[in-house]
Write an enzyme that holds these catalytic residues in place. Structure first.
Site, PDB file in Angstrom:
ATOM      1  CB  ALA A  65      -0.885  -0.006   1.238  1.00 36.01           C
ATOM      2  N   GLY A 109       0.934  -5.054   0.876  1.00 40.26           N
ATOM      3  CA  GLY A 109      -0.233  -5.159  -0.006  1.00 40.26           C
ATOM      4  C   GLY A 109       0.094  -5.810  -1.344  1.00 40.26           C
ATOM      5  CD  GLU A 112      -2.035  -7.650   2.866  1.00 31.27           C
ATOM      6  OE1 GLU A 112      -1.677  -6.491   2.598  1.00 31.27           O
ATOM      7  OE2 GLU A 112      -2.763  -7.943   3.837  1.00 31.27           O
ATOM      8  CD  GLU A 132       1.890  -5.266   5.646  1.00 27.58           C
ATOM      9  OE1 GLU A 132       2.611  -6.238   5.969  1.00 27.58           O
ATOM     10  OE2 GLU A 132       1.216  -5.251   4.595  1.00 27.58           O
TER      11      GLU A 132
HETATM   12  N1  CAA Z   1       4.665   3.233  -0.460  1.00 31.77           N
HETATM   13  C1  CAA Z   1       5.105   4.390  -0.971  1.00 31.77           C
HETATM   14  N2  CAA Z   1       6.311   4.536  -1.550  1.00 31.77           N
HETATM   15  C2  CAA Z   1       7.098   3.442  -1.610  1.00 31.77           C
HETATM   16  C3  CAA Z   1       6.712   2.200  -1.095  1.00 31.77           C
HETATM   17  C4  CAA Z   1       5.421   2.110  -0.515  1.00 31.77           C
HETATM   18  N3  CAA Z   1       4.932   0.968  -0.026  1.00 31.77           N
HETATM   19  N4  CAA Z   1       7.710   1.309  -1.302  1.00 31.77           N
HETATM   20  C5  CAA Z   1       8.691   1.982  -1.929  1.00 31.77           C
HETATM   21  N5  CAA Z   1       8.321   3.260  -2.122  1.00 31.77           N
HETATM   22  C6  CAA Z   1       9.085   4.325  -2.767  1.00 31.77           C
HETATM   23  C7  CAA Z   1      10.223   4.790  -1.849  1.00 31.77           C
HETATM   24  O1  CAA Z   1       9.758   5.754  -0.910  1.00 31.77           O
HETATM   25  C8  CAA Z   1      11.190   5.371  -2.862  1.00 31.77           C
HETATM   26  O2  CAA Z   1      10.731   6.639  -3.225  1.00 31.77           O
HETATM   27  P1  CAA Z   1      11.815   7.854  -3.463  1.00 31.77           P
HETATM   28  O3  CAA Z   1      12.631   7.399  -4.648  1.00 31.77           O
HETATM   29  O4  CAA Z   1      10.942   9.036  -3.764  1.00 31.77           O
HETATM   30  O5  CAA Z   1      12.629   7.959  -2.212  1.00 31.77           O
HETATM   31  C9  CAA Z   1      11.002   4.466  -4.086  1.00 31.77           C
HETATM   32  O6  CAA Z   1       9.727   3.819  -3.917  1.00 31.77           O
HETATM   33  C10 CAA Z   1      12.052   3.384  -4.171  1.00 31.77           C
HETATM   34  O7  CAA Z   1      12.064   2.696  -2.919  1.00 31.77           O
HETATM   35  P2  CAA Z   1      13.422   2.453  -2.077  1.00 31.77           P
HETATM   36  O8  CAA Z   1      14.391   3.579  -2.305  1.00 31.77           O
HETATM   37  O9  CAA Z   1      13.025   2.165  -0.665  1.00 31.77           O
HETATM   38  O10 CAA Z   1      13.947   1.123  -2.821  1.00 31.77           O
HETATM   39  P3  CAA Z   1      14.895  -0.005  -2.216  1.00 31.77           P
HETATM   40  O11 CAA Z   1      15.279  -0.863  -3.373  1.00 31.77           O
HETATM   41  O12 CAA Z   1      15.973   0.579  -1.377  1.00 31.77           O
HETATM   42  O13 CAA Z   1      13.956  -0.859  -1.211  1.00 31.77           O
HETATM   43  C11 CAA Z   1      11.919  -1.985  -0.598  1.00 31.77           C
HETATM   44  C12 CAA Z   1      12.868  -1.579  -1.738  1.00 31.77           C
HETATM   45  C13 CAA Z   1      12.652  -2.980   0.343  1.00 31.77           C
HETATM   46  C14 CAA Z   1      10.692  -2.660  -1.203  1.00 31.77           C
HETATM   47  C15 CAA Z   1      11.539  -0.722   0.216  1.00 31.77           C
HETATM   48  O14 CAA Z   1      11.072   0.262  -0.698  1.00 31.77           O
HETATM   49  C16 CAA Z   1      10.434  -0.946   1.221  1.00 31.77           C
HETATM   50  O15 CAA Z   1      10.697  -1.461   2.282  1.00 31.77           O
HETATM   51  N6  CAA Z   1       9.199  -0.514   0.879  1.00 31.77           N
HETATM   52  C17 CAA Z   1       8.079  -0.553   1.796  1.00 31.77           C
HETATM   53  C18 CAA Z   1       7.551  -1.962   1.930  1.00 31.77           C
HETATM   54  C19 CAA Z   1       6.425  -1.975   2.924  1.00 31.77           C
HETATM   55  O16 CAA Z   1       6.572  -1.630   4.086  1.00 31.77           O
HETATM   56  N7  CAA Z   1       5.226  -2.388   2.454  1.00 31.77           N
HETATM   57  C20 CAA Z   1       4.055  -2.445   3.278  1.00 31.77           C
HETATM   58  C21 CAA Z   1       3.238  -1.196   3.094  1.00 31.77           C
HETATM   59  S1  CAA Z   1       1.871  -1.096   4.220  1.00 31.77           S
HETATM   60  C22 CAA Z   1       0.687  -2.114   3.556  1.00 31.77           C
HETATM   61  O17 CAA Z   1       0.838  -2.669   2.493  1.00 31.77           O
HETATM   62  C23 CAA Z   1      -0.571  -2.215   4.400  1.00 31.77           C
HETATM   63  C24 CAA Z   1      -1.591  -3.168   3.862  1.00 31.77           C
HETATM   64  O18 CAA Z   1      -1.633  -4.312   4.226  1.00 31.77           O
HETATM   65  C25 CAA Z   1      -2.602  -2.728   2.952  1.00 31.77           C
END
Ligand code: CAA
Length: 258
Positions: A65, A109, A112, A132
């Protein structure tokens, strides 16, 4: 509908949807989920289509998400928006077989979304996680319910409570995915399988899908309702807002445990 966050095309009797927000690693915001829902319902209603494939990019199927979009929502806003319920669950209305073709990150998500599909084909690069907990959030798009059904409680608890990511091979061994293929063959393999499926009788396919889902549908519906309430309640937590802002600020979170 004018699609800005997905690409949509057909190949013979297969409808293909490609998630297309590469700069955000296909983070799933409302606009994308609205478009995905519209595309899925369009293919479901099209008699020329027998199966649907959802895929992402090489680096990410979807990173979850959209944290930026939801970082400042409060508990009331998230209920008013009907977060998840309003557009993520469109996938559950689709009667035709839906395949996920996953390369790279399938996080939160994104994982999921894959779990909500009928068949998951993983590229060797695929990584599956429900991280999460790192945000003081919870997997609120069916993950707490579908993951234990897919891989059992022991592995599911490990993933949900420790944010452990599974490689494609682990996900295959544990039963989260149906097949693993080399990255360069992912789309061809998914389209070939979808084409094979789409060649069978559509009413029979839909009847089988309905029956397989019925194996645990009643309990799943209950569980998803429970999970949704717990997700909404997370938005009343200071730690959840701290977790999301820490991610966006690229820093470690300072949780106060409240
Ligand atoms: N939401 C918004 N932006 C996101 C994102 C997310 N879930 N995941 C990545 N991005 C964005 C980053 O902020 C970054 O943006 P900028 O270039 O503007 O800084 C861009 O995408 C690239 O991401 P990273 O620089 O972090 O890339 P990386 O290769 O270093 O890491 C990753 C990749 C491990 C997937 C890391 O991005 C990450 O941990 N992302 C979040 C994963 C996460 O926590 N997902 C769960 C979300 S909550 C959810 O999903 C709730 C639900 O059940 C509905």
């Amino acid at each position: 509908m004018d699609y800005r966050n997905i690409l949509v095309r057909t190949e013979a009797r297969v409808g293909l949807v490609t998630l297309n927000r590469p700069r955000q690693l296909n983070a799933l915001n409302d606009a994308l989920m609205d478009e995905l829902g519209a595309a899925l319902l369009g293919f479901d209603a099209d008699p020329a289509i027998g199966a649907i494939v959802i895929t992402g990019g090489d680096k990410a199927f979807a990173a979850g998400a959209d944290i930026e979009a939801m970082a400042d929502w409060d508990c009331m806003q998230v209920q008013e928006r009907q977060f998840i319920t309003r557009n993520w669950e469109t996938l559950r209305q689709v009667r035709k077989p839906v395949l996920a073709a996953v390369a790279g990150y399938a996080m939160g998500g994104g994982c999921e979304l894959a779990l909500g599909c009928d068949i998951v084909i993983a590229a060797e690069s695929a990584q599956f996680a429900l991280p999460e907990i790192k945000l003081a959030m919870l997997p609120g798009a069916g993950g707490t319910q579908r993951l234990p059904r897919a891989i059992g409680k022991a592995k599911a608890m490990d993933m949900c409570l420790s944010a452990r990511a599974l490689t494609a091979q682990e996900a295959d061994r544990y039963g989260l995915v149906s097949r693993v293929v080399p990255d360069e063959q992912l789309l061809d393999a998914a389209l070939a399988l979808a084409t094979r499926i789409a060649g069978f009788s559509l009413p029979a396919l839909m009847a089988i899908k309905e029956c397989v889902n019925r194996a645990d549908q009643g309990a799943l519906d209950e569980g998803i309702l429970f999970e949704r309430r717990a997700l909404y309640a997370r938005f009343a937590s200071a730690d959840a807002h701290e977790g999301m802002h820490a991610f966006l600020g690229k820093r470690a979170p300072n949780f106060l445990h409240r």
